[in-house]
Design an enzyme around this catalytic site. Structure first.
Site, PDB file in Angstrom:
ATOM      1  N   GLY A  46      -1.692  -5.243  32.832  1.00 25.01           N
ATOM      2  CA  GLY A  46      -1.678  -6.059  34.042  1.00 25.01           C
ATOM      3  C   GLY A  46      -1.878  -5.191  35.263  1.00 25.01           C
ATOM      4  CD  GLN A  51       0.078  -2.294  39.924  1.00 22.34           C
ATOM      5  OE1 GLN A  51      -0.223  -3.340  39.370  1.00 22.34           O
ATOM      6  NE2 GLN A  51       0.501  -1.232  39.251  1.00 22.34           N
ATOM      7  CB  CYS A  91       4.635   0.170  36.568  1.00 27.46           C
ATOM      8  SG  CYS A  91       3.717  -0.434  37.993  1.00 27.46           S
ATOM      9  CG  LEU A  92      -1.446   0.680  34.980  1.00 30.66           C
ATOM     10  CD1 LEU A  92      -2.703  -0.138  35.205  1.00 30.66           C
ATOM     11  CD2 LEU A  92      -1.711   1.788  33.959  1.00 30.66           C
ATOM     12  CG  HIS A 133       5.463  -5.553  35.636  1.00 28.83           C
ATOM     13  ND1 HIS A 133       6.234  -4.475  35.251  1.00 28.83           N
ATOM     14  CD2 HIS A 133       4.467  -5.029  36.407  1.00 28.83           C
ATOM     15  CE1 HIS A 133       5.732  -3.369  35.767  1.00 28.83           C
ATOM     16  NE2 HIS A 133       4.650  -3.666  36.466  1.00 28.83           N
ATOM     17  CD  GLU A 134       1.040  -6.777  36.637  1.00 27.49           C
ATOM     18  OE1 GLU A 134       0.778  -6.373  37.790  1.00 27.49           O
ATOM     19  OE2 GLU A 134       1.309  -6.002  35.695  1.00 27.49           O
ATOM     20  CG  HIS A 137       3.369  -5.002  41.056  1.00 27.47           C
ATOM     21  ND1 HIS A 137       3.764  -3.794  41.581  1.00 27.47           N
ATOM     22  CD2 HIS A 137       3.163  -4.772  39.736  1.00 27.47           C
ATOM     23  CE1 HIS A 137       3.811  -2.879  40.609  1.00 27.47           C
ATOM     24  NE2 HIS A 137       3.456  -3.449  39.473  1.00 27.47           N
TER      25      HIS A 137
HETATM   26 NI    NI Z   1       3.284  -2.605  37.619  1.00 28.83          NI
END
Ligand code: NI
Length: 162
Positions: A46, A51, A91-92, A133-134, A137
């Site tokens: 995701g 991000q 998380c990226l 999670h997304e 963000h």
């Molecule tokens: Ni993330």
């Protein structure tokens, strides 16, 4: 389409509220294509617009490993949440780390798709976790705020990240 630079935790853009999208534009279409490319390139499941430095309420999710389960969510909202699941999350925007987070087992998400049509999506298990999670963000929240216990190092830093 292009790979965009992923912002790392500590970047102020990751702690801000995103603006809702009111109309589809060519720029947003390009952004969505780039977000998908960037997510797949980074082997994430995701990615949210902040991000890649854009404060718009858009996220992409695909928990499959063959690009067969792609979701593009615009202005997503969780309208129902049931049950709970506790598991590892990454998380990226925080490479090499993971932590234990409790999320709903089941969610219903209301969003717009790329055609700006309203869609309602039911999700369980990992897909529910990824949506939560997304969507966090998009409201300026990172999973680390919800981690139970210590953040851990992951040896598989480039895998299983969101
Ligand atoms: Ni993330």
């Amino acid at each position: 389409m292009a790979i965009r630079n992923i912002r790392i935790m500590g970047d102020p853009v990751l702690s801000k509220e995103c603006k809702k999208v009111t109309q589809m534009t060519e720029r947003i279409q390009i952004l969505i294509g780039d977000m998908l490319d960037t997510m797949y390139d980074a082997q994430g499941v995701g990615l949210a617009a902040p991000q890649v430095g854009i404060l718009k309420s858009i996220c992409v999710v695909d928990i499959t490993d063959d690009k067969s389960g792609q979701y593009v969510l615009i202005n997503p909202e969780i309208i129902e949440a049931d049950g709970s699941q506790t598991g590892e999350e990454g998380c990226l925007s925080l490479p090499g780390k993971q932590g234990t987070v409790t999320r709903p087992q089941h969610v219903v998400v209301k969003a717009l798709n790329e055609k700006m049509e309203e869609v309602t999506i039911e999700a369980d298990d990992l897909l529910a976790r990824a949506f939560c999670h997304e969507i966090d963000h998009l409201h300026g929240h990172m999973y680390v705020e919800k981690v139970e216990g210590e953040l851990k190092d992951t040896e598989r830093a480039q895998e299983d990240e969101e």
